[in-house]
Design an enzyme around this catalytic site. Structure first.
Site, PDB file in Angstrom:
ATOM      1  N   ARG A   1       3.171  -1.165  10.726  1.00  0.00           N
ATOM      2  CA  ARG A   1       4.279  -1.260  11.675  1.00  0.00           C
ATOM      3  C   ARG A   1       4.636  -2.662  12.192  1.00  0.00           C
ATOM      4  O   ARG A   1       5.826  -2.929  12.383  1.00  0.00           O
ATOM      5  CB  ARG A   1       4.020  -0.290  12.842  1.00  0.00           C
TER       6      ARG A   1
ATOM      7  N   LYS B   1       0.855  -1.194   0.000  1.00  0.00           N
ATOM      8  CA  LYS B   1       0.000   0.000   0.000  1.00  0.00           C
ATOM      9  C   LYS B   1       0.886   1.237   0.000  1.00  0.00           C
ATOM     10  O   LYS B   1       1.786   1.361   0.830  1.00  0.00           O
ATOM     11  CB  LYS B   1      -0.889   0.005   1.245  1.00  0.00           C
TER      12      LYS B   1
ATOM     13  N   THR C   1     -11.747   5.805  10.845  1.00  0.00           N
ATOM     14  CA  THR C   1     -11.778   5.293  12.226  1.00  0.00           C
ATOM     15  C   THR C   1     -11.344   6.361  13.232  1.00  0.00           C
ATOM     16  O   THR C   1     -11.538   6.197  14.431  1.00  0.00           O
ATOM     17  CB  THR C   1     -10.894   4.031  12.386  1.00  0.00           C
TER      18      THR C   1
ATOM     19  N   LYS D   1      -7.446   8.156  -1.186  1.00  0.00           N
ATOM     20  CA  LYS D   1      -8.750   8.578  -0.628  1.00  0.00           C
ATOM     21  C   LYS D   1      -9.322   9.805  -1.333  1.00  0.00           C
ATOM     22  O   LYS D   1      -9.535  10.858  -0.715  1.00  0.00           O
ATOM     23  CB  LYS D   1      -8.634   8.862   0.872  1.00  0.00           C
TER      24      LYS D   1
ATOM     25  N   ASP E   1     -13.892  14.647  -4.233  1.00  0.00           N
ATOM     26  CA  ASP E   1     -14.047  15.940  -4.912  1.00  0.00           C
ATOM     27  C   ASP E   1     -15.298  15.844  -5.769  1.00  0.00           C
ATOM     28  O   ASP E   1     -16.053  14.858  -5.667  1.00  0.00           O
ATOM     29  CB  ASP E   1     -12.773  16.233  -5.753  1.00  0.00           C
TER      30      ASP E   1
ATOM     31  N   ASP F   1      -3.461   4.326  -1.868  1.00  0.00           N
ATOM     32  CA  ASP F   1      -4.406   4.787  -0.839  1.00  0.00           C
ATOM     33  C   ASP F   1      -4.408   6.310  -0.793  1.00  0.00           C
ATOM     34  O   ASP F   1      -3.794   6.915   0.075  1.00  0.00           O
ATOM     35  CB  ASP F   1      -3.948   4.173   0.497  1.00  0.00           C
TER      36      ASP F   1
END
Ligand code: C5P
Length: 233
Positions: free
Chosen positions: A211, A32, A119, A61, A64, A59
């Site tokens: 991570r 990603k 989230t 996002k 518009d 990614d």
């Protein structure tokens, strides 16, 4: 649906991402690329990683007006990525514009996944800042249904929501779930987490893991462990 582990390559530069990917030698994990790396290095980073044989979830996002998103998606589709996303909050016309822009002349296109409520948004901030007063779980599920009806392939969601998304939108509607941690690992800033094997059991289609792999002492071993737990390879 091909279950897979997607490594979140949240690095600040080309040098950092390649020194990480070089560790994998023969293996070509699905990766990603997010805003930080894309804005730092531009589209060439996508072409270079693709040329090395990786699948890419870009990614960015998008959110518009439909015409702008359609044109931007056309550019991303030409980069030959495998998965992209946009905000369901852009509404049906924008989601349809996104799909139209992504579809290549030969009818193929990358998978298109919707972001529902981030989230980082909670019930209180949604009510106060967005004036949305329904329960957040209902809002997430409604956005998933809007995305499905617009023709998108799935949503990014918490692994805790994946089961319900499948129940409401069908088992073929893809769930891409971050917030994954090893049972014996650090949680970091993620609050609601699941292990890779729990994510498999509740039916996530793709897990996004950053991570626990990128910061591991042995990233390749951490990745292999993730694949083993999630895909069962
Ligand atoms: O390092 P970690 O495993 O927490 O990385 C998770 C990745 O998934 C990050 O790139 C993060 O931005 C992304 N993400 C997330 N939660 C969301 C949506 C995306 O953690 N709801």
């Amino acid at each position: 649906m091909g279950k897979d582990v997607i490594i979140a390559c949240d690095f600040a530069s080309r040098e950092q991402v390649f020194s990480f990917l070089d560790k994998f030698e023969g293996r070509k994990p699905f990766v990603k690329i997010g805003m930080e790396l894309f804005y730092a290095e531009g589209p060439s980073i996508v072409r270079e990683i693709k040329a090395r044989g990786h699948k890419i979830f870009l990614d960015l996002k998008l959110h518009d007006i439909p015409n702008t998103v359609e044109k931007a998606m056309r550019v991303l589709s030409n980069l030959d990525v495998d998965m992209v996303n946009c905000h369901a909050a852009g509404t049906t016309a924008m989601l349809q514009g996104a799909l139209k822009g992504l579809t290549r002349a030969d009818g193929t296109r990358p998978m298109l996944i919707a972001v529902t409520q981030l989230t980082s948004t909670d019930q209180a901030s949604m009510e106060k800042d967005l004036l949305i007063e329904k329960p957040i779980a209902d809002v997430v599920m409604h956005y998933a249904k809007v995305a499905k009806e617009a023709g998108l392939d799935g949503v990014v969601c918490s692994p805790l929501e994946a089961e319900k998304v499948h129940a409401n939108c069908g088992k073929d509607f893809v769930t891409v779930t971050p917030g994954v941690r090893f049972a014996d690992g650090e949680k970091g800033d993620q609050k609601r987490v699941m292990t890779p094997s729990e994510a498999r059991k509740i039916g996530s289609d793709y897990i996004v893991v950053g991570r626990p792999i990128t910061q591991a002492e042995d990233p390749v071993a951490a990745y292999e462990r993730c694949v083993k737990e999630f895909v069962g390879e």
